[in-house]
Design a protein around this motif. Structure first.
Motif, PDB file in Angstrom:
ATOM      1  N   ASN A   1      -0.806 -10.152  -9.421  1.00  0.00           N
ATOM      2  CA  ASN A   1      -1.277  -9.302  -8.318  1.00  0.00           C
ATOM      3  C   ASN A   1      -2.662  -8.741  -8.587  1.00  0.00           C
ATOM      4  OD1 ASN A   1       1.067  -9.555  -6.776  1.00  0.00           O
ATOM      5  ND2 ASN A   1       2.082  -8.071  -8.094  1.00  0.00           N
TER       6      ASN A   1
ATOM      7  N   ALA B   1      -6.294 -10.428  -7.464  1.00  0.00           N
ATOM      8  CA  ALA B   1      -7.038 -10.202  -6.220  1.00  0.00           C
ATOM      9  C   ALA B   1      -8.053  -9.071  -6.411  1.00  0.00           C
ATOM     10  CB  ALA B   1      -6.081  -9.868  -5.087  1.00  0.00           C
ATOM     11  N   ALA B   2      -7.612  -8.014  -7.079  1.00  0.00           N
ATOM     12  CA  ALA B   2      -8.504  -6.877  -7.306  1.00  0.00           C
ATOM     13  C   ALA B   2      -9.621  -7.254  -8.282  1.00  0.00           C
ATOM     14  CB  ALA B   2      -7.701  -5.692  -7.842  1.00  0.00           C
TER      15      ALA B   2
ATOM     16  N   GLU C   1      -4.383   4.454 -14.406  1.00  0.00           N
ATOM     17  CA  GLU C   1      -4.428   5.771 -13.791  1.00  0.00           C
ATOM     18  C   GLU C   1      -3.516   5.802 -12.557  1.00  0.00           C
ATOM     19  OE1 GLU C   1      -7.888   8.545 -11.851  1.00  0.00           O
ATOM     20  OE2 GLU C   1      -8.483   6.754 -12.956  1.00  0.00           O
TER      21      GLU C   1
ATOM     22  N   SER D   1      -0.166   8.005 -11.865  1.00  0.00           N
ATOM     23  CA  SER D   1      -0.026   8.885 -10.706  1.00  0.00           C
ATOM     24  C   SER D   1       1.214   8.525  -9.893  1.00  0.00           C
ATOM     25  CB  SER D   1      -1.279   8.828  -9.830  1.00  0.00           C
ATOM     26  OG  SER D   1      -1.416   7.562  -9.258  1.00  0.00           O
ATOM     27  N   LEU D   2       1.604   7.248  -9.940  1.00  0.00           N
ATOM     28  CA  LEU D   2       2.787   6.826  -9.194  1.00  0.00           C
ATOM     29  C   LEU D   2       4.078   7.190  -9.912  1.00  0.00           C
ATOM     30  CD1 LEU D   2       1.756   3.349  -7.833  1.00  0.00           C
ATOM     31  CD2 LEU D   2       2.861   5.114  -6.491  1.00  0.00           C
TER      32      LEU D   2
ATOM     33  N   PRO E   1      -8.944 -13.563  -0.389  1.00  0.00           N
ATOM     34  CA  PRO E   1      -7.861 -14.335  -1.006  1.00  0.00           C
ATOM     35  C   PRO E   1      -7.292 -15.399  -0.061  1.00  0.00           C
ATOM     36  CG  PRO E   1      -7.482 -11.966  -1.267  1.00  0.00           C
ATOM     37  CD  PRO E   1      -8.657 -12.122  -0.345  1.00  0.00           C
TER      38      PRO E   1
ATOM     39  N   LYS F   1     -10.790 -10.181   4.661  1.00  0.00           N
ATOM     40  CA  LYS F   1     -11.966  -9.321   4.636  1.00  0.00           C
ATOM     41  C   LYS F   1     -13.225 -10.085   5.006  1.00  0.00           C
ATOM     42  CE  LYS F   1     -10.004  -6.357   1.201  1.00  0.00           C
ATOM     43  NZ  LYS F   1      -9.761  -6.256  -0.220  1.00  0.00           N
TER      44      LYS F   1
ATOM     45  N   VAL G   1      -4.938   4.937  -1.979  1.00  0.00           N
ATOM     46  CA  VAL G   1      -5.182   4.965  -3.411  1.00  0.00           C
ATOM     47  C   VAL G   1      -5.779   6.318  -3.829  1.00  0.00           C
ATOM     48  CG1 VAL G   1      -7.454   4.132  -4.151  1.00  0.00           C
ATOM     49  CG2 VAL G   1      -5.460   2.961  -4.880  1.00  0.00           C
TER      50      VAL G   1
ATOM     51  N   LEU H   1      -3.294   9.052  -4.296  1.00  0.00           N
ATOM     52  CA  LEU H   1      -2.527   8.953  -5.538  1.00  0.00           C
ATOM     53  C   LEU H   1      -3.378   9.363  -6.723  1.00  0.00           C
ATOM     54  CD1 LEU H   1      -0.757   5.558  -4.851  1.00  0.00           C
ATOM     55  CD2 LEU H   1       0.381   7.756  -5.108  1.00  0.00           C
ATOM     56  N   ARG H   2      -4.596   8.824  -6.769  1.00  0.00           N
ATOM     57  CA  ARG H   2      -5.445   9.028  -7.939  1.00  0.00           C
ATOM     58  C   ARG H   2      -6.010  10.436  -8.012  1.00  0.00           C
ATOM     59  NH1 ARG H   2      -8.673   3.766  -7.897  1.00  0.00           N
ATOM     60  NH2 ARG H   2      -7.127   2.488  -8.936  1.00  0.00           N
TER      61      ARG H   2
ATOM     62  N   GLY I   1       1.637  11.061  -6.057  1.00  0.00           N
ATOM     63  CA  GLY I   1       2.733  10.309  -6.679  1.00  0.00           C
ATOM     64  C   GLY I   1       4.104  10.960  -6.546  1.00  0.00           C
ATOM     65  N   PRO I   2       4.219  12.232  -6.947  1.00  0.00           N
ATOM     66  CA  PRO I   2       5.542  12.858  -6.948  1.00  0.00           C
ATOM     67  C   PRO I   2       6.193  12.994  -5.562  1.00  0.00           C
ATOM     68  CG  PRO I   2       3.994  14.094  -8.308  1.00  0.00           C
ATOM     69  CD  PRO I   2       3.201  13.072  -7.573  1.00  0.00           C
TER      70      PRO I   2
ATOM     71  N   LEU J   1       6.109  10.573  -3.293  1.00  0.00           N
ATOM     72  CA  LEU J   1       6.307   9.238  -2.740  1.00  0.00           C
ATOM     73  C   LEU J   1       7.739   9.036  -2.231  1.00  0.00           C
ATOM     74  CD1 LEU J   1       4.220   6.928  -2.604  1.00  0.00           C
ATOM     75  CD2 LEU J   1       5.340   5.913  -4.580  1.00  0.00           C
TER      76      LEU J   1
ATOM     77  N   PRO K   1       7.444   2.462  -6.319  1.00  0.00           N
ATOM     78  CA  PRO K   1       6.149   2.551  -7.012  1.00  0.00           C
ATOM     79  C   PRO K   1       5.536   1.196  -7.335  1.00  0.00           C
ATOM     80  CG  PRO K   1       7.680   4.139  -7.927  1.00  0.00           C
ATOM     81  CD  PRO K   1       8.477   3.282  -6.977  1.00  0.00           C
TER      82      PRO K   1
ATOM     83  N   VAL L   1       4.204  -0.456  -4.194  1.00  0.00           N
ATOM     84  CA  VAL L   1       2.962   0.186  -3.746  1.00  0.00           C
ATOM     85  C   VAL L   1       1.811  -0.274  -4.638  1.00  0.00           C
ATOM     86  CG1 VAL L   1       1.756   2.406  -3.641  1.00  0.00           C
ATOM     87  CG2 VAL L   1       4.045   2.184  -2.661  1.00  0.00           C
ATOM     88  N   MET L   2       2.079  -0.349  -5.932  1.00  0.00           N
ATOM     89  CA  MET L   2       1.030  -0.772  -6.847  1.00  0.00           C
ATOM     90  C   MET L   2       0.588  -2.204  -6.552  1.00  0.00           C
ATOM     91  SD  MET L   2       1.024   0.269 -10.752  1.00  0.00           S
ATOM     92  CE  MET L   2      -0.211  -0.470 -11.802  1.00  0.00           C
ATOM     93  N   LYS L   3       1.548  -3.053  -6.258  1.00  0.00           N
ATOM     94  CA  LYS L   3       1.236  -4.446  -5.917  1.00  0.00           C
ATOM     95  C   LYS L   3       0.363  -4.494  -4.660  1.00  0.00           C
ATOM     96  CE  LYS L   3       3.724  -8.644  -4.491  1.00  0.00           C
ATOM     97  NZ  LYS L   3       5.084  -9.186  -4.307  1.00  0.00           N
TER      98      LYS L   3
ATOM     99  N   LEU M   1      -1.528  -2.232  -3.493  1.00  0.00           N
ATOM    100  CA  LEU M   1      -2.838  -1.619  -3.737  1.00  0.00           C
ATOM    101  C   LEU M   1      -3.766  -2.513  -4.561  1.00  0.00           C
ATOM    102  CD1 LEU M   1      -1.856   2.128  -4.245  1.00  0.00           C
ATOM    103  CD2 LEU M   1      -2.889   1.066  -2.239  1.00  0.00           C
ATOM    104  N   SER M   2      -3.232  -3.609  -5.116  1.00  0.00           N
ATOM    105  CA  SER M   2      -4.115  -4.589  -5.761  1.00  0.00           C
ATOM    106  C   SER M   2      -4.950  -5.315  -4.720  1.00  0.00           C
ATOM    107  CB  SER M   2      -3.303  -5.646  -6.522  1.00  0.00           C
ATOM    108  OG  SER M   2      -2.676  -5.071  -7.619  1.00  0.00           O
ATOM    109  N   PHE M   3      -4.471  -5.324  -3.481  1.00  0.00           N
ATOM    110  CA  PHE M   3      -5.160  -6.073  -2.428  1.00  0.00           C
ATOM    111  C   PHE M   3      -5.969  -5.182  -1.508  1.00  0.00           C
ATOM    112  CE2 PHE M   3      -1.786  -8.777  -3.851  1.00  0.00           C
ATOM    113  CZ  PHE M   3      -2.312 -10.055  -3.776  1.00  0.00           C
TER     114      PHE M   3
END
Lengths: 253, 310
Positions: free
Chosen positions: A190, A193-194, A246, A250-251, B13, B65, B119, B122-123, B128-129, B131, B165, B168-170, B172-174
């Protein structure tokens, strides 16, 4: 060539540096995956139980420390089918390689090759033959090894500087690649992509396992980019990993 | 004969999908007698190449994009070159799923209840808490997807709160935001529109149950029914909501709306695509075929719509 029957199964882990073995039915792709990663002494000692071991050795001459390792084939010519190529030490575009195997196997391979393309390009084979028949190939190999050694050093050094403290990586004594292992929560497929968004790429570890493992691994190539670009690429990846870390913290609250 | 630039490729992608679409469109338009040049915007310098090509219209076969979010469209407006498809603003509002969902809600077009996770929240803001509140509000199962990516990339289905979580992380990679949406079980249909004419609905049955990237672009891994096997009232409701989802944000020429029809026959709009795929396994060409419109004719129709504005 690959017989589907009960045979030894290996679980490969470049970090554990050993092979666990158990008997199981393996699919053709698992068998191929096994052979692709089979390492030397352990496999040779098991080869007697196996139909054949395929030794695919494109990187053998690119050794940064010490002499090239003896080939499996030299230890066990009967059970080992050896595949060689000039693609990593001479322009890969010539598409010239060779196979060493016992005559029965070789006969079948010749048939299969004929069915695929009748014959390799004569011109390319002549060019390769000329290159290999003199001494010049040794000089060019020597230069290549020097170049790749410096690039490996640049990558390993940059990893130490930019990658997370809990990451681990190999310091290869040859070849083109460093393998990095990350914390379990990273998904390297995953993340790609980033990474591409930051204009740096790698091959996710999952591409090298038949069973979905390798999520936390990445294969980093140091063969093509210059040392500066290697350092910059590793810096960008390191930055991405630290952003991801990070985000993960946070998650997970 | 018109000199046409088919724009395909790009850096997203979904580059491969775009290239497959673009080659197919280019070949169809050539068969129809047009003078076609295929241009990949990731081959620098794009503007120079495009200007030198002296075309009179662009057919946009880009995905993701830059190609689907209004960037290329804005550039073409500046170059005063007519192009197929939607104007920049509505492109952006369709491509960004947060904006698209807000638009659907505002127009009271049925779309599954959702929440967005950014993102930065969260950051920087410590989201996070809280979610788990999303699960409290939307229930389970959920679909998690990146706000700005297509072709089901970065998409997860989750059954358990504990998996949120990672999903969501997956996503947010995109993208810099993730959409979390209540999963509607039922029949998956695609509603294509060309011009302002709704095409027959296409029903999608993925063999392993999930219409993901592989299922979309691997021939034989998904079964399609065109027209969809729906009750007439459900099919009518799908067409109606799809048309509203097309017209409300101001989409133009061509689009594909993805819907889920629940157990009671109600449609839910789950995605709006202003630049639908044109590959040999893509849904819009399938819908056109069900309407008796071959692929070449479909491409020509879309091109004509752009030429009318020239």
């Amino acid at each position: 060539m690959y017989q589907r029957r009960s045979m030894a199964e290996f679980s490969f882990d470049p970090f554990a540096d050993r092979y666990a073995r158990r008997t199981a039915e393996m699919s053709a792709s698992e068998v191929r995956a096994l052979f692709a990663v089979a390492s030397r002494p352990d496999v040779v000692s098991l080869a007697g139980e196996m139909p054949y071991v395929v030794e695919d050795n494109p990187y053998g001459l690119l050794r940064f420390e010490g002499e090239p390792q003896p080939t499996l084939r030299s230890m066990d010519p009967r059970n080992v089918i050896y595949l060689g190529t000039v693609s990593k030490v001479f322009p890969p575009g010539v598409r010239v390689g060779w196979a060493l195997a016992e005559p029965g196997v070789l006969q079948r391979l010749t048939l299969a090759k004929e069915a695929l393309d009748l014959c390799s390009s004569n011109l390319n084979m002549l060019v390769t033959e000329r290159h290999l028949s003199g001494e010049r190939w040794r000089e060019s190999l020597h230069r290549l090894v020097g170049t790749y050694r410096s690039r490996r050093d640049a990558m390993v050094e940059a990893l130490g500087e930019h990658f997370p403290a809990d990451a681990a990586w190999t310091a290869p004594t040859g070849g083109f690649y460093v393998w990095a292992k990350l914390s379990a929560y990273f998904g390297s497929a995953n993340l790609l992509a980033a990474a591409v968004e930051r204009k740096v790429a790698y091959v996710p570890g999952t591409a090298f396992y038949p069973d979905g493992r390798g999520r936390d691994r990445m294969r980093l190539a140091f063969c093509y980019p210059t040392e500066d670009r290697i350092r910059e690429g590793v810096r960008r990846l390191g930055e991405l990993l630290s952003d991801e870390e990070e985000l993960y913290r946070s998650l997970s609250g | 004969m018109t000199r046409v630039a088919v724009l395909a490729g790009g850096r997203s992608p979904e580059r491969e999908v775009s290239l497959r679409s673009g080659h197919r469109v280019a070949s169809a338009l050539r068969t129809r007698g047009h003078d076609v040049v295929l241009i990949d915007p990731s081959d620098a310098p794009f503007v120079e190449t495009l200007s030198a090509a002296s075309v009179s219209v662009c057919f946009i076969a880009l995905r993701g994009k830059e190609g689907e979010d209004g960037t290329v469209q804005r550039l073409l407006e500046l170059l005063e070159l007519p192009y197929t498809g939607t104007r920049p603003g509505p492109c952006e509002r369709a491509f960004d799923k947060v904006l698209a969902k807000e638009g659907l809600d505002a127009a009271e077009i049925p779309t599954p209840p959702w929440a967005a996770v950014q993102v930065a929240a969260l950051r920087d803001l410590g989201a996070g808490p809280i979610l788990h509140r999303i699960v409290g509000r939307l229930g389970l199962p959920l679909v998690v997807k990146p706000s700005r990516a297509g072709s089901a990339m970065g998409l997860s289905f989750i059954e358990r709160e504990a998996d949120l979580p990672n999903a969501v992380m997956k996503a947010l990679s995109f993208s810099d935001a993730a959409i979390v949406e209540r999963r509607v079980d039922g029949t998956e249909v695609a509603a294509g529109i060309v011009g302002e004419e709704p095409l027959p609905l296409v029903e999608v049955v993925a063999k392993d149950g999930i219409f993901d990237y592989a299922a979309r672009y691997t021939a034989g891994s998904t079964e399609y029914f065109a027209p969809a096997r729906l009750e007439p009232e459900s099919a009518e409701a799908c067409r109606r909501e799809a048309t509203r989802a097309f017209l409300t944000p101001g989409l133009r020429d061509v689009a594909r709306m993805d819907l889920m029809v629940d157990g009671e026959g109600r449609p839910w709009v789950v995605a709006v695509n202003a630049s639908p795929g044109m590959t040999d396994t893509s849904l819009l060409p399938m819908a056109a075929r069900a309407a008796g419109m071959g692929f070449e004719e479909l491409c020509e129709r879309i091109l004509d719509l752009a030429l009318e504005r020239a």
